[in-house]
Design an enzyme around this catalytic site. Structure first.
Site, PDB file in Angstrom:
ATOM      1  NE  ARG A 253      54.137-131.950 102.962  1.00 35.48           N
ATOM      2  CZ  ARG A 253      53.216-132.190 103.885  1.00 35.48           C
ATOM      3  NH1 ARG A 253      53.329-133.226 104.694  1.00 35.48           N
ATOM      4  NH2 ARG A 253      52.186-131.404 104.035  1.00 35.48           N
TER       5      ARG A 253
ATOM      6  CB  THR B  12      55.976-127.724 103.332  1.00 34.21           C
ATOM      7  OG1 THR B  12      55.406-127.953 102.034  1.00 34.21           O
ATOM      8  CG2 THR B  12      55.073-126.781 104.098  1.00 34.21           C
TER       9      THR B  12
ATOM     10  CG  ASP C  75      42.325-125.650  98.629  1.00 35.27           C
ATOM     11  OD1 ASP C  75      43.304-125.228  97.986  1.00 35.27           O
ATOM     12  OD2 ASP C  75      42.408-126.029  99.817  1.00 35.27           O
TER      13      ASP C  75
ATOM     14  CG  ASN D 199      44.532-123.933  95.376  1.00 36.03           C
ATOM     15  OD1 ASN D 199      45.344-124.545  96.055  1.00 36.03           O
ATOM     16  ND2 ASN D 199      44.159-122.701  95.665  1.00 36.03           N
TER      17      ASN D 199
END
Lengths: 306, 506
Positions: free
Chosen positions: B110, B154, B282, B239
């Site tokens: 990211r 990430t 999720d 989640n």
């Protein structure tokens, strides 16, 4: 059934002549969902003529795991190296064990893997990707590709010895619907019989699809046999000439039609009038109407069509 | 290049992050608010059609899913294990750092963060690496989580003063959710906030005790936002795990699928709000908690807004975490209504089942990692949304570890959707194709919305009505566009495929 894709009024005033060129370099996005992958298969891979339609047995977990056509073995070191590369590059989507991950199919149930011999099918797929189904192209060395192939086959050998599937959905899991209620819905409230016939396109459907594959096809068919109806498109040029065919692809700005001769023609939407009839949009709309009982009942009814 | 190096030597004072200069984009979101709204005015609805590509930069690597950062004339762009420094004036590479190959998931990255003369990179194998902003030499390298257990990262870190806040991912294993604060100068851990704990796990001093009902998960993989007045960082949590099997984790499972407010100096929880109590689909609530000071119900409000993966748009009072508004912004069929605290009430009939249930949204969600934008002028919250359906399965044979179930997306339609933050009403809805979008959103003060469609077009829309004003096909849009002004020229910068593309007026 007259349905338009994307725009309620998909007719734009003609101003000029469309451009006749191809759009094969337009990438088609897949997002993260299995749904988007399937959705785009109809308008991505197939429409562009990239590869064969997805075999219905390739991903659904309810179909039996296809047997490796040519059993193969690989050196342990190569398998180990392949596991490292596979987990890093492929594991999120296909699972660390290649048995299915957050977005990608279980490779143990892949026809392509079953038929692969030392990477003859897997390696080109890795290098080219499947733009229409969310799989990127990978820029990997031959050694890495070969190691990944070794790992996948090694996993498959183990999986065939064990049987079963980590994320399995078995045909017997679906045996909760009422076929007669499903028939009533099919012919009545569901409106399915407006387009489909149990003695026509759906004759024997349950012999070709079982379990999850049948359910997925019922909800939103994207590939397989018979091929789902493709959107029909007609473009009218400023001259009044019309070009009709199937919709090969489109975005907000261009429309690509595969005409009767098989040629693909691209038009700039703002320069032509166009009309798209997409029978699949009725399937999409139906997703918002089914109760779970309706879904299971229609499934039970289709499962009788053998 | 010499100029760039000289400028970089001045470093980025963390106080600058409070008021980022026009010639910068100093954090993942551009500023602490997460609004992705630029005050630059050179590109307007009248001239945007004249935008031309002025340069591109090829990483020759994986897909760019990162927001670049720009500081002192140098752009920093990342992919998993990689960061490049690029001279923003010449588009020439200044340096490239590559983390050694590793086994962790490489699904995307990211972006980087900057503090003084240090750039921070998280890696798939959960290292946080501090690099010299000028030449890319490693200053220090610390492990933020154990990737062998199934964590990966990430994350684009969030810098607040001398705190570098880093999150991780980890859905395939039953792992506690953790956000770690690392000393920007030394790499030493300052605190860890756990959104869930392993049974029997001792919480570290200063961390709040979550009563997560046996759930693990709640990973904070996305970059949070920060309110300097309240001195609170706001982060969305992911989640619970096991993911689809909710039977062994009764109750609401806090703080999974939540927005949490954490003190950046102590790691203490100020409040939490659960977007999805007892999630079984999720649906991370890791989406950006966007901050704005704006009128609500006739009162001045310190607001926090989130368009959540579960299909609901939330407006909270960020001083307390109390709900002001909960409205669906996409197709949803999983909830029985809204409870007194403003939380959707999950309908047990839509929990994953042996014979399958048809659920909207699908697993990829009504939105996801794609950052939205809030335009304070129009009051529109603009998000890359999806109306989609999936089928969800769970039977006891699926177990209680990791995914623990099966789900399959059925179909989806992608839109750019503008939400009136006061009412949740959809003001406009711009179709961008089938499936789900990949591009985030940027708005500007002149009334422009920049984003992308699923066919690889970068697009400029009129913010007020969503009409398309300009487009340019780059093959695939990777993340939210950013904008900055350099040497008097406003630049629009977009990632697509392995490349960055810069646009400006002639």
């Amino acid at each position: 059934m007259q349905q338009t894709l994307w725009f309620a009024a998909a007719v734009v005033i003609a101003l000029g002549v469309g451009l006749a060129q191809d759009s094969t370099d337009q990438a088609v996005n897949q997002g993260k969902a299995k749904g988007s992958k399937g959705t785009n298969a109809a308008r991505g891979t197939n429409a562009r003529g990239r590869g064969a339609p997805r075999d219905p047995t390739q991903s659904p977990a309810s179909t039996p795991e296809p047997k490796t056509v040519t059993p193969q073995t690989y050196p342990a070191e190569q398998v180990q190296a392949g596991e490292q590369r596979f987990v890093a590059q492929c594991g999120f989507c296909h699972g660390r064990d290649a048995g299915g991950g957050e977005t990608g199919p279980d490779l143990m149930r892949s026809e392509l893997v079953a038929q692969d011999l030392r990477g003859d099918k897997i390696a080109p797929l890795l290098k080219q990707g499947r733009a229409g189904q969310g799989m990127p192209a990978f820029d990997l060395s031959d050694a890495d590709v070969n190691a990944i192939v070794a790992f996948i086959h090694d996993q498959k050998t183990k999986s065939e010895a064990l049987g079963g599937g980590r994320r399995s959905v078995d045909a017997s899991d679906f045996a909760t619907g009422d076929a007669s209620a499903g028939r009533a819905y099919f012919n009545g409230a569901g409106g399915c019989s407006g387009c489909h016939s149990t003695t026509g396109d759906l004759e024997g459907i349950a012999t070709r699809y079982r379990g999850l594959a049948l359910l997925e096809r019922m909800l939103y068919p994207t590939a397989g046999r018979p091929a789902p109806a493709r959107p029909k498109a007609t473009v009218t040029l400023a001259s009044g000439e019309t070009i009709s065919g199937t919709l090969a692809s489109q975005d907000e700005f261009t429309i690509v039609i595969r005409d009767a001769s098989g040629d693909r023609q691209m038009f700039e939407k703002k320069l032509v009038q166009y009309k798209i009839d997409d029978p699949m949009s009725a399937h999409f709309d139906q997703l918002g109407k089914y109760t779970d009982a309706d879904m299971h009942n229609v499934y039970a009814f289709l499962d009788t069509l053998k | 290049m010499a100029l760039g190096m000289l400028a970089a030597a001045q470093g980025v004072d963390p106080a600058q992050l409070l008021h980022p200069p026009a010639d910068s984009w100093l954090t993942f979101h551009g500023d602490y608010s997460g609004r992705r709204h630029s005050s630059l005015k050179q590109i307007t609805p009248e001239n945007v059609a004249e935008l031309k590509q002025i340069w591109s930069f090829r990483t020759g690597n994986q897909q760019i899913k990162a927001s670049p950062i720009l500081a002192n004339g140098i752009l920093y762009i990342t992919t998993p294990d990689n960061i490049w420094a690029i001279d923003a004036r010449t588009a020439k590479q200044l340096w490239h750092f590559q983390n050694p190959p590793n086994n962790a998931f490489h699904i995307g990255h990211r972006g980087a963060a900057i503090y003084k003369d240090t750039v921070y990179l998280t890696t798939p194998d959960c290292h946080l690496i501090a690099l010299d902003a000028k030449d890319g030499t490693v200053k220090w390298d610390v492990v933020i989580a154990d990737s062998a257990k199934g964590y990966w990262s990430t994350n684009a870190p969030l810098v607040v003063r001398n705190h570098v806040l880093v999150g991780v991912s980890g859905d395939f294993d039953n792992l506690p959710g953790q956000l770690k604060s690392v000393d920007a100068d030394t790499g030493k851990t300052q605190w860890i906030f756990y959104s869930t704990l392993l049974p029997g796990m001792k919480e570290p001093a200063g961390a709040a005790e979550p009563a997560s009902g046996g759930a693990t998960g709640g990973q904070m993989w996305n970059t949070g936002t920060y309110d300097p007045e309240l001195n609170l960082v706001f982060v969305g949590t992911g989640n619970p795990t096991p993911v689809l099997n909710g039977t062994m984790r009764p109750g609401d499972n806090p703080w999974t699928c939540s927005i949490v407010a954490v003190n950046p100096d102590t790691g203490k929880l100020a409040w939490g709000f659960q977007a999805s109590p007892h999630d079984t689909h999720d649906w991370d609530a890791a989406e950006v908690p966007v901050l704005a000071d704006a009128e609500f119900n006739g009162q001045p409000g310190k607001l926090l807004m989130q368009a959540s993966r579960n299909g609901y748009f939330f407006v909270l009072d960020r001083t307390s975490g109390k709900s002001l508004l909960t409205v669906p912004f996409a197709t949803v069929n999983w909830s029985k209504g809204i409870d007194a605290q403003g939380r959707p009430i999950p309908n047990p009939a839509k929990f994953p089942a042996k014979d399958g249930v048809l659920v909207a949204p699908n697993e990829s969600g009504a939105t996801n990692f794609r950052p939205p934008s809030f335009d304070p002028k129009t009051g529109l919250f603009i998000v890359s949304a999806q109306d989609g359906y999936g089928i969800y399965f769970f039977k006891p044979e699926h177990g209680a570890y990791g995914w623990a179930g099966a789900d399959y997306g059925v179909a989806g339609r992608a839109f750019l959707r503008a939400i009136d933050y006061r009412t949740g009403k959809i003001v406009w809805n711009h179709p961008i194709g089938d499936g789900a979008g990949t591009a985030g959103v940027l708005t500007t003060d002149t009334g422009l919305t920049f984003s992308g469609d699923v066919s690889g077009n970068v697009m400029a829309l009129h913010s007020s009505d969503g009409a398309t004003l300009w487009h340019y096909n780059i093959g695939r849009s990777g993340n939210a566009p950013i904008t900055y002004e350099l040497d008097g020229k406003q630049v629009l910068l977009v990632g697509g495929g392995g490349s960055l593309y810069a646009f400006a007026l002639p």
